[in-house]
Design a protein around this motif. Structure first.
Motif, PDB file in Angstrom:
ATOM      1  N   PHE A  56     -61.651  65.737  29.852  1.00  0.00           N
ATOM      2  CA  PHE A  56     -60.309  66.370  30.417  1.00  0.00           C
ATOM      3  C   PHE A  56     -59.512  65.147  30.786  1.00  0.00           C
ATOM      4  O   PHE A  56     -59.877  64.164  30.833  1.00  0.00           O
ATOM      5  N   PRO A  57     -58.184  65.409  30.640  1.00  0.00           N
ATOM      6  CA  PRO A  57     -57.425  64.464  31.045  1.00  0.00           C
ATOM      7  C   PRO A  57     -57.515  64.323  32.488  1.00  0.00           C
ATOM      8  O   PRO A  57     -58.191  65.132  33.336  1.00  0.00           O
ATOM      9  N   SER A  58     -56.749  63.325  33.082  1.00  0.00           N
ATOM     10  CA  SER A  58     -56.989  62.817  34.538  1.00  0.00           C
ATOM     11  C   SER A  58     -56.492  63.630  35.658  1.00  0.00           C
ATOM     12  O   SER A  58     -56.755  63.567  36.876  1.00  0.00           O
ATOM     13  N   ILE A  59     -55.765  64.780  35.237  1.00  0.00           N
ATOM     14  CA  ILE A  59     -55.445  65.867  36.157  1.00  0.00           C
ATOM     15  C   ILE A  59     -56.732  66.705  36.789  1.00  0.00           C
ATOM     16  O   ILE A  59     -56.562  67.195  37.693  1.00  0.00           O
ATOM     17  N   ALA A  60     -57.783  66.772  35.941  1.00  0.00           N
ATOM     18  CA  ALA A  60     -59.100  67.353  36.455  1.00  0.00           C
ATOM     19  C   ALA A  60     -59.936  66.408  37.377  1.00  0.00           C
ATOM     20  O   ALA A  60     -59.832  65.334  37.135  1.00  0.00           O
ATOM     21  N   ARG A  61     -60.533  67.317  38.393  1.00  0.00           N
ATOM     22  CA  ARG A  61     -61.217  66.612  39.261  1.00  0.00           C
ATOM     23  C   ARG A  61     -62.864  66.690  38.705  1.00  0.00           C
ATOM     24  O   ARG A  61     -63.235  67.614  38.725  1.00  0.00           O
ATOM     25  N   PHE A  62     -63.231  65.538  38.324  1.00  0.00           N
ATOM     26  CA  PHE A  62     -64.586  65.372  37.509  1.00  0.00           C
ATOM     27  C   PHE A  62     -65.668  65.842  38.509  1.00  0.00           C
ATOM     28  O   PHE A  62     -66.997  65.979  38.149  1.00  0.00           O
ATOM     29  N   SER A  63     -65.377  65.696  39.852  1.00  0.00           N
ATOM     30  CA  SER A  63     -66.471  65.982  40.664  1.00  0.00           C
ATOM     31  C   SER A  63     -66.680  67.297  41.176  1.00  0.00           C
ATOM     32  O   SER A  63     -67.633  67.671  41.834  1.00  0.00           O
ATOM     33  N   TRP A  64     -65.886  68.084  40.507  1.00  0.00           N
ATOM     34  CA  TRP A  64     -65.768  69.570  40.726  1.00  0.00           C
ATOM     35  C   TRP A  64     -66.993  70.367  39.966  1.00  0.00           C
ATOM     36  O   TRP A  64     -66.960  69.843  38.638  1.00  0.00           O
ATOM     37  N   THR A  65     -67.602  71.265  40.455  1.00  0.00           N
ATOM     38  CA  THR A  65     -68.826  72.011  39.768  1.00  0.00           C
ATOM     39  C   THR A  65     -68.259  72.582  38.482  1.00  0.00           C
ATOM     40  O   THR A  65     -68.758  72.562  37.329  1.00  0.00           O
ATOM     41  N   THR A  66     -66.949  73.279  38.681  1.00  0.00           N
ATOM     42  CA  THR A  66     -66.242  73.881  37.350  1.00  0.00           C
ATOM     43  C   THR A  66     -66.132  72.930  36.192  1.00  0.00           C
ATOM     44  O   THR A  66     -66.505  73.449  35.135  1.00  0.00           O
ATOM     45  N   VAL A  67     -65.632  71.471  36.410  1.00  0.00           N
ATOM     46  CA  VAL A  67     -65.723  70.598  35.362  1.00  0.00           C
ATOM     47  C   VAL A  67     -66.781  70.080  35.041  1.00  0.00           C
ATOM     48  O   VAL A  67     -67.189  70.256  33.774  1.00  0.00           O
ATOM     49  N   LYS A  68     -67.923  70.203  35.966  1.00  0.00           N
ATOM     50  CA  LYS A  68     -69.158  69.629  35.298  1.00  0.00           C
ATOM     51  C   LYS A  68     -69.768  70.470  34.620  1.00  0.00           C
ATOM     52  O   LYS A  68     -70.535  70.334  33.423  1.00  0.00           O
ATOM     53  N   VAL A  69     -69.969  71.719  34.975  1.00  0.00           N
ATOM     54  CA  VAL A  69     -70.427  73.076  33.986  1.00  0.00           C
ATOM     55  C   VAL A  69     -69.756  73.072  32.691  1.00  0.00           C
ATOM     56  O   VAL A  69     -70.383  73.163  31.803  1.00  0.00           O
ATOM     57  N   ALA A  70     -68.357  72.803  32.663  1.00  0.00           N
ATOM     58  CA  ALA A  70     -67.917  73.027  31.268  1.00  0.00           C
ATOM     59  C   ALA A  70     -68.289  71.823  30.547  1.00  0.00           C
ATOM     60  O   ALA A  70     -68.535  71.919  29.237  1.00  0.00           O
ATOM     61  N   LEU A  71     -68.334  70.437  30.988  1.00  0.00           N
ATOM     62  CA  LEU A  71     -68.746  69.432  30.287  1.00  0.00           C
ATOM     63  C   LEU A  71     -70.316  69.674  29.905  1.00  0.00           C
ATOM     64  O   LEU A  71     -70.465  69.333  28.626  1.00  0.00           O
ATOM     65  N   GLU A  72     -70.968  69.957  30.610  1.00  0.00           N
ATOM     66  CA  GLU A  72     -72.502  70.183  30.093  1.00  0.00           C
ATOM     67  C   GLU A  72     -72.650  71.414  29.254  1.00  0.00           C
ATOM     68  O   GLU A  72     -73.538  71.118  28.195  1.00  0.00           O
ATOM     69  N   ASP A  73     -71.887  72.478  29.343  1.00  0.00           N
ATOM     70  CA  ASP A  73     -71.735  73.466  28.341  1.00  0.00           C
ATOM     71  C   ASP A  73     -71.287  73.015  26.962  1.00  0.00           C
ATOM     72  O   ASP A  73     -71.893  73.533  25.908  1.00  0.00           O
ATOM     73  N   LYS A  74     -70.196  72.345  26.970  1.00  0.00           N
ATOM     74  CA  LYS A  74     -69.308  72.509  25.747  1.00  0.00           C
ATOM     75  C   LYS A  74     -69.270  70.887  25.139  1.00  0.00           C
ATOM     76  O   LYS A  74     -68.907  70.789  23.846  1.00  0.00           O
ATOM     77  N   ALA A  75     -69.477  69.860  26.059  1.00  0.00           N
ATOM     78  CA  ALA A  75     -68.974  68.610  25.575  1.00  0.00           C
ATOM     79  C   ALA A  75     -70.367  68.136  24.890  1.00  0.00           C
ATOM     80  O   ALA A  75     -71.324  68.588  25.008  1.00  0.00           O
TER      81      ALA A  75
END
Length: 322
Positions: free
Chosen positions: A261-280
Motif C-alpha cells: 500500500f502507499p504510505s497513508i496506510a498503517r502497516f502495523s494494523w491487522t486490517t493491512v496485515k490480513v490484506a497483504l497476507e491474503d492478496k499480496a
C-alpha cells in the motif's frame, strides 16, 4: 488541456484548499514524517489551564494527531461560552469555525498539534522491541506539554482525555511536571471546554490531511508516458476507520501485490496485515538453513522477552538513548 489533465489539476487544487489551515505549512507536499505545530504564544498573564486530546487513534489510514489548547485560568468562564465540545459531536463546518475562534484571540488562546505520520506509527509498532501506540501517544502528549512550557507558559491545571488506565498515567505526568495539577479522565473533551478546544484542533488537522492527502508515490518527473499529475491512487478514502465501507473499498482496490500500500496506510494494523497476507505476493526466502535462521531471530519469552537468540548469545540489549 485534456479532460484528464483538467480533472487532475482540479483535484490538486481541491486538496490544497482542504489543507488551508495553520497547522499544515506546505499545502501540496506529502506527509513524510511526524512534526509539531505551535500557534503564536498568548501574551495574557497566567497561570494557564491546558487540555489534551487526540484524533485518529483507531483508523488504519492517515496520521494520528494530538492536540493541546490553553488559556489563562481567568479566561475559562469566557471560554465556556465559545462553543467548544467533543469534536466528534460537531459538524465539519462548526469545527472549522471553532479553529478560527481558537486562532483569533491571540492574547488569550493558544494551541499546538503533534502530527504522527502513518509511516512513523508503523515503524514504531513494528520495530523490535516495539513502541506501541500507547507509548507513542504518551510521548506526543509529553512533548507538547514540555514545548508549551518552554514557550514561557506557566501551567497550573492540565486536563487529559483518558489513555488506557488513568491513574498511572496521571501519576507519570505529575512526576514529569511537578507543580502542575493533572486530571486524566474518560470523556474529558465533553467535561472540560479546554479539552474540547484541543479536540477541535486535532480533528481539523487530521481531517485536512486526509481530505487533502498527497500520495508521495504519485510524485514523479513528467514524461510523455506518465504526466506529472497523473493520479494512481484513489482519493476516496472514507474516514480511515477499518469499519468504514469506503475505507474497506479503498483497501481492497489499492493493494499493489508486490509493493503493498502507499504510505497513508498503517502497516502495523491487522486490517493491512490480513490484506497483504491474503492478496499480496508471498515472500519466499531461498537461503539454505532458513528455518534455523528464522528461529535465531525469533522474539524470546519470559525473561528474554523482546530479545532474540542472536542478541542473547552476543550479550546485546536494547537502549533508549545513546
Amino acid at each position: 488541456m485534456s479532460q484528464s489533465s483538467f480533472l487532475d489539476d482540479f483535484a490538486a487544487k481541491e486538496r490544497e484548499k482542504a489543507r488551508n489551515i495553520p497547522s499544515i505549512s506546505d499545502k501540496t507536499a506529502p506527509l513524510l514524517s511526524s512534526y509539531t505545530y505551535h500557534s503564536p504564544t498568548p501574551t495574557a498573564p497566567g497561570p494557564y489551564i491546558l487540555g489534551v486530546d487526540e484524533a485518529g487513534r483507531g483508523p488504519v489510514l492517515g496520521p494520528l494527531v494530538y492536540g493541546v489548547a490553553y488559556c489563562p485560568a481567568s479566561y475559562e468562564e469566557k471560554l465556556n461560552d465559545l462553543g467548544f465540545a467533543d469534536s466528534k459531536t460537531l459538524t465539519s463546518e462548526t469545527r472549522a469555525s471553532l479553529l478560527e475562534t481558537l486562532s483569533g484571540d491571540k492574547p488569550n488562546l493558544g494551541w499546538s498539534v503533534r502530527v504522527l505520520s502513518p509511516r512513523d506509527i508503523s515503524s514504531g509498532m513494528l520495530r523490535r522491541p516495539p513502541t506501541n501506540l500507547n507509548k507513542q501517544s504518551q510521548d506526543a502528549t509529553i512533548l507538547l506539554i514540555r514545548e508549551v512550557i518552554q514557550r514561557g507558559i506557566k501551567l497550573s491545571e492540565v486536563y487529559v482525555d483518558a489513555l488506557g488506565s488513568t491513574k498511572p498515567y496521571e501519576q507519570l505526568l505529575s512526576s514529569l511536571f511537578p507543580g502542575i495539577n493533572f486530571t486524566v479522565t474518560a470523556k474529558a473533551d465533553s467535561k472540560f471546554k479546554i479539552v474540547g478546544a484541543a479536540s477541535v484542533a486535532a480533528k481539523v488537522t487530521r481531517d485536512a490531511w486526509i481530505e487533502g492527502w498527497t500520495f508521495e508515490e504519485d510524485v514523479r518527473e513528467e514524461t510523455p508516458e506518465t504526466p506529472k499529475n497523473k493520479r494512481t491512487w484513489s482519493t476516496e478514502l472514507g474516514s480511515g476507520y477499518p469499519s468504514d465501507p469506503n475505507t474497506k473499498t479503498w483497501i481492497k482496490d489499492s493493494l499493489e501485490k508486490t509493493f503493498g500500500f502507499p504510505s497513508i496506510a498503517r502497516f502495523s494494523w491487522t486490517t493491512v496485515k490480513v490484506a497483504l497476507e491474503d492478496k499480496a505476493h508471498a515472500v519466499k526466502w531461498i537461503d539454505d538453513g532458513q528455518a534455523s535462521l528464522v528461529k535465531a531471530f525469533e522474539e524470546g519469552t519470559g525473561r528474554d522477552k523482546d530479545r532474540c537468540a542472536v542478541a542473547k548469545d552476543i550479550s546485546l540489549s536494547s537502549v533508549g538513548t545513546l
